[in-house]
Scaffold this motif. Sequence first.
Motif, PDB file in Angstrom:
ATOM      1  N   LYS A   1      86.604  41.616  65.206  1.00 41.90           N
ATOM      2  CA  LYS A   1      85.440  41.154  64.445  1.00 41.90           C
ATOM      3  C   LYS A   1      84.969  42.164  63.398  1.00 41.90           C
ATOM      4  N   PHE A   2      85.944  42.634  62.624  1.00 46.68           N
ATOM      5  CA  PHE A   2      85.625  43.408  61.425  1.00 46.68           C
ATOM      6  C   PHE A   2      86.572  42.952  60.322  1.00 46.68           C
ATOM      7  N   GLY A   3      86.307  43.396  59.117  1.00 43.12           N
ATOM      8  CA  GLY A   3      87.082  42.931  57.974  1.00 43.12           C
ATOM      9  C   GLY A   3      88.462  43.552  57.890  1.00 43.12           C
ATOM     10  N   PRO A   4      89.371  42.876  57.192  1.00 43.11           N
ATOM     11  CA  PRO A   4      90.710  43.416  57.004  1.00 43.11           C
ATOM     12  C   PRO A   4      90.708  44.748  56.268  1.00 43.11           C
ATOM     13  N   ALA A   5      89.698  44.994  55.447  1.00 39.92           N
ATOM     14  CA  ALA A   5      89.626  46.274  54.741  1.00 39.92           C
ATOM     15  C   ALA A   5      89.445  47.427  55.723  1.00 39.92           C
ATOM     16  N   THR A   6      88.699  47.183  56.788  1.00 39.45           N
ATOM     17  CA  THR A   6      88.521  48.229  57.807  1.00 39.45           C
ATOM     18  C   THR A   6      89.849  48.529  58.487  1.00 39.45           C
ATOM     19  N   ALA A   7      90.599  47.488  58.821  1.00 36.57           N
ATOM     20  CA  ALA A   7      91.917  47.686  59.434  1.00 36.57           C
ATOM     21  C   ALA A   7      92.835  48.441  58.485  1.00 36.57           C
ATOM     22  N   SER A   8      92.773  48.122  57.202  1.00 35.79           N
ATOM     23  CA  SER A   8      93.597  48.822  56.208  1.00 35.79           C
ATOM     24  C   SER A   8      93.191  50.285  56.082  1.00 35.79           C
ATOM     25  N   ARG A   9      91.898  50.574  56.197  1.00 37.54           N
ATOM     26  CA  ARG A   9      91.431  51.971  56.137  1.00 37.54           C
ATOM     27  C   ARG A   9      91.966  52.777  57.313  1.00 37.54           C
ATOM     28  N   ILE A  10      92.008  52.139  58.481  1.00 37.43           N
ATOM     29  CA  ILE A  10      92.551  52.835  59.657  1.00 37.43           C
ATOM     30  C   ILE A  10      94.020  53.189  59.411  1.00 37.43           C
ATOM     31  N   LYS A  11      94.768  52.222  58.901  1.00 35.58           N
ATOM     32  CA  LYS A  11      96.189  52.454  58.644  1.00 35.58           C
ATOM     33  C   LYS A  11      96.397  53.511  57.565  1.00 35.58           C
TER      34      LYS A  11
END
Length: 139
Positions: A35-45
Motif C-alpha cells: 500500500k505505497f506507490g510504485p515510486a517508493t518501490a523504485s526508490r528502494i531498488k
Amino acid sequence: MPLFDSRPVLWKNIAALMLKKYGRENLNQLAREAKFGPATASRIKAQDTSVGIEVIDRVATVLGVHPWQLLHEDFNPEFPSNSTNLSPLALDLAQQLDAIPDQTAREKAHALATQVLSLAAASITAPPSPEEPPTQQPG
C-alpha cells in the motif's frame, strides 16, 4: 568508523524475498500489497534515497519477515523464521529434515531433533552436580 549504508542490504533482501514469493522481481505487486506507490518501490531498488521505517514495516509484513531481517547482511531468505548467523551444520540439518518427503516422518524427525538440542542445551547450562564426598579407607 565509516557510516554503514543499509540501502544495498535492504534491496538485496527484498529482491531475494520477492523472488521467493513472486518467482521474480515484481515492484508493482510489492507496492500494491504494501500500500505505497510504485515510486517508493523504485526508490528502494535504486538505493539512492532513504525510505521510512513505515515503508520497511509494510514491506516486511508483505514478505512475511521481521523488519530487522530486511536490514541484516547475513539474512537467508530460505530460512526467514530463523535468526541469522546459523552455522553451516545447523543449516544442513534443517535442509535434511525439510527434505524428508513424508510429512509425518518429517514432523517426528523435527520433534526428535528439537528434543536432542534441548537436552544438549540443558546439559550446558545445568549447574554441576555436587560431588560425592570421598570415602575413607580404614587404615
